[in-house]
Enzyme design. Structure first.
Site, PDB file in Angstrom:
ATOM      1  N   TYR A 144      -7.033 -46.710  60.344  1.00 29.31           N
ATOM      2  CA  TYR A 144      -5.938 -46.623  61.314  1.00 29.31           C
ATOM      3  C   TYR A 144      -6.470 -47.031  62.671  1.00 29.31           C
ATOM      4  CZ  TYR A 144      -2.228 -44.600  64.232  1.00 29.31           C
ATOM      5  OH  TYR A 144      -1.204 -44.403  65.138  1.00 29.31           O
ATOM      6  N   ASP A 237     -14.076 -50.007  65.920  1.00 24.82           N
ATOM      7  CA  ASP A 237     -13.148 -49.042  66.503  1.00 24.82           C
ATOM      8  C   ASP A 237     -13.823 -47.667  66.491  1.00 24.82           C
ATOM      9  OD1 ASP A 237     -11.146 -47.324  67.206  1.00 24.82           O
ATOM     10  OD2 ASP A 237      -9.670 -48.079  65.771  1.00 24.82           O
ATOM     11  N   LYS A 265      -9.927 -40.773  72.796  1.00 28.42           N
ATOM     12  CA  LYS A 265     -10.210 -39.361  72.509  1.00 28.42           C
ATOM     13  C   LYS A 265     -11.254 -38.753  73.449  1.00 28.42           C
ATOM     14  CE  LYS A 265      -8.566 -39.928  67.765  1.00 28.42           C
ATOM     15  NZ  LYS A 265      -7.406 -39.135  67.441  1.00 28.42           N
TER      16      LYS A 265
HETATM   17  C1  LIG Z   1      -9.878 -44.924  64.780  1.00 28.92           C
HETATM   18  C2  LIG Z   1      -8.643 -44.831  65.620  1.00 28.92           C
HETATM   19  N1  LIG Z   1      -8.249 -45.904  66.320  1.00 28.92           N
HETATM   20  C3  LIG Z   1      -7.156 -45.878  67.091  1.00 28.92           C
HETATM   21  C4  LIG Z   1      -6.387 -44.734  67.193  1.00 28.92           C
HETATM   22  C5  LIG Z   1      -5.169 -44.725  68.050  1.00 28.92           C
HETATM   23  O1  LIG Z   1      -5.398 -43.928  69.184  1.00 28.92           O
HETATM   24  P1  LIG Z   1      -4.178 -43.299  69.991  1.00 28.92           P
HETATM   25  O2  LIG Z   1      -3.574 -42.248  69.135  1.00 28.92           O
HETATM   26  O3  LIG Z   1      -4.823 -42.761  71.242  1.00 28.92           O
HETATM   27  O4  LIG Z   1      -3.231 -44.411  70.306  1.00 28.92           O
HETATM   28  C6  LIG Z   1      -6.759 -43.595  66.483  1.00 28.92           C
HETATM   29  C7  LIG Z   1      -5.947 -42.375  66.550  1.00 28.92           C
HETATM   30  O5  LIG Z   1      -6.128 -41.418  65.835  1.00 28.92           O
HETATM   31  C8  LIG Z   1      -7.919 -43.646  65.671  1.00 28.92           C
HETATM   32  O6  LIG Z   1      -8.324 -42.590  64.965  1.00 28.92           O
END
Ligand SMILES: Cc1ncc(COP(=O)(O)O)c(C=O)c1O
Length: 429
Positions: A144, A237, A265
């Site tokens: 994700y 990511d 985060k």
């Molecule tokens: C690995 C990863 N990338 C991107 C995101 C998206 O972040 P946001 O919820 O701050 O948009 C998340 C959210 O859980 C994530 O776990």
């Protein structure tokens, strides 16, 4: 029986907000029951609108590395807020936060701050396309990367647990340039490279949105080599792992360099800050230096960046690792004692529990677990005043504030929850 105050707040929320929540996984659809409304948190504990206190293993879905309301973070936020909430102009905190990221993560030369992980990955992809002049993106099933259109193809956690293979409202054209392959499968990736000019491969540094699925030995290196050989950029990511699993995120543990990184985060200390960064020649493609446009009214907000700086400067990774170790041990013991089929997977202090008895290396396998057993386990833990992520596909988050008292409380709640899961597994056997 009188309905709880949370249930009554949910009624009010549903009247004004779709499903009553501002992010789908909060709705408890995957586990049943209804979400708890929390109004305060201190250290490893959160307290709901009825005054019940729980040990928290959700950790704000990652950011709460120091636990809740850590004095250093609260003080930094109060000081910054007292000086003005934002100016729409550059601020020293933004520079300090970017410097800290660049100092800690070798392959990152330049950083751009944004407000959410979604923005970070979306923008990293735009810059990768601008840099390579290519269109196709490769992602891994079950990873994700936020909810931007092109990345909502076979995404994990919220999407998986709601049973939506994709999202309505995303057009075929928007995902046509996104190729999805199985995680840990270098052969499948090679086949894609053989038939496409790929702009970038984006991967969670360690997938944690289908449960925690560490890269198989050699996978990350093989991935980086394939990208380099074919002129594609590798986007790591680290929104979940960044500054949580080590002072330099997963890169600090595995050491395989990527071209671009995304963060979120923890770097916001609990407030909305995210970032993307990487090699100077790539990042210089961004406006105002280069032709790739990206912007944000609240980007680098001085209060939010103050929170992030305070969290990163006060992080105690040894304490987080110790707490993770302890929880992993006690959960494993309790589930084994109750005879529950389970596998705990971890990457540093990031871990999750699969309700199946064999390891998981990709999304297909992750889906083959007993989510009903997890739902029973989750409900019983909540009754025992331990708040777990409301989905079998989520990582559990500990903090440096999870001390012996909090760990003992978790240990106390586990036997009943493990028995509840065992009963579900027996009934379906
Ligand atoms: C690995 C990863 N990338 C991107 C995101 C998206 O972040 P946001 O919820 O701050 O948009 C998340 C959210 O859980 C994530 O776990």
């Amino acid at each position: 029986m009188q309905r709880s105050t949370s249930a009554r707040w949910l009624d009010r929320a549903r009247a004004v907000t779709p499903g009553g929540v501002n992010s789908p996984v909060r709705a408890f659809r995957a586990v049943g029951g209804h979400p708890v409304f929390f109004v305060s948190g201190q250290g490893p504990y959160v307290t709901d609108v009825d005054g019940n206190t729980y040990v928290d293993l959700v950790g704000q879905w990652g950011p709460a590395l120091l636990g809740h309301a850590h004095p250093a973070v609260v003080e930094a936020v109060q000081r910054a807020a007292g000086a003005g909430l934002g100016f729409g102009a550059p601020h020293p905190h933004e520079v300090e936060l970017a410097e800290l990221i660049v100092e800690r993560v070798d392959p990152v030369d330049l950083v751009r701050l944004v407000n959410s992980g979604t923005e970070a990955t979306m923008s990293a992809i735009r810059v990768a396309r601008g840099f390579t002049g290519r269109d196709v993106i490769v992602k891994f099933a079950g990873c994700y990367h936020g909810h931007s259109d092109g990345l909502l193809a076979a995404a994990g956690s919220g999407v998986a647990t709601l049973g939506l293979p994709d999202s309505a409202g995303v057009t075929a054209e928007q995902t046509a340039q996104t190729i999805v392959v199985a995680y840990n499968d270098l052969e499948a990736l090679s086949a894609v490279f053989a038939s496409h000019e790929v702009a970038a491969v984006i991967t969670e540094a360690v997938p944690a949105n289908m449960g925690v699925v560490p890269p198989a030995p050699g996978f990350s290196r093989g991935l980086a080599d394939l990208c380099a050989r074919h002129g594609a950029l590798l986007i790591s990511d680290e929104v979940m792992t960044g500054f949580r699993v080590s002072p330099a995120g997963w890169f600090g543990i595995e050491g395989v360099p990527a071209d671009l990184y995304t963060y979120g985060k923890v770097i916001g200390g609990g407030l909305p800050v995210a970032a993307f960064g990487g090699r100077a020649d790539i990042m210089q493609m961004l406006a105002p230096q280069g032709p790739v446009y990206q912007a944000g009214t609240l980007s680098g907000n001085p209060v939010a960046t103050a929170a992030g700086l305070a969290m990163l400067r006060n992080a105690d990774y040894a304490a987080v690792d110790t707490a993770a170790e302890a929880v992993i041990g006690m959960v494993g013991d309790a589930l084994a004692k109750a005879g529950v089929a389970h596998t705990i997977q971890r990457a540093g202090n990031l871990f999750s529990v699969f309700f199946r008895d064999s390891p998981v290396s990709d999304y297909d396998q992750a889906q083959q677990q007993d989510t009903a057993a997890f739902a029973a386990f989750h409900a019983a833990m909540l009754d025992g005043r331990v708040s777990l992520p409301p989905s079998a596909f989520e990582a559990w988050f500990v903090s440096s504030a999870h001390d012996d008292r909090a760990l003992t409380a978790i240990e106390g709640a586990l036997p009943v929850a493990a028995e509840a899961a065992a009963r579900v597994q027996e009934a379906s056997a």
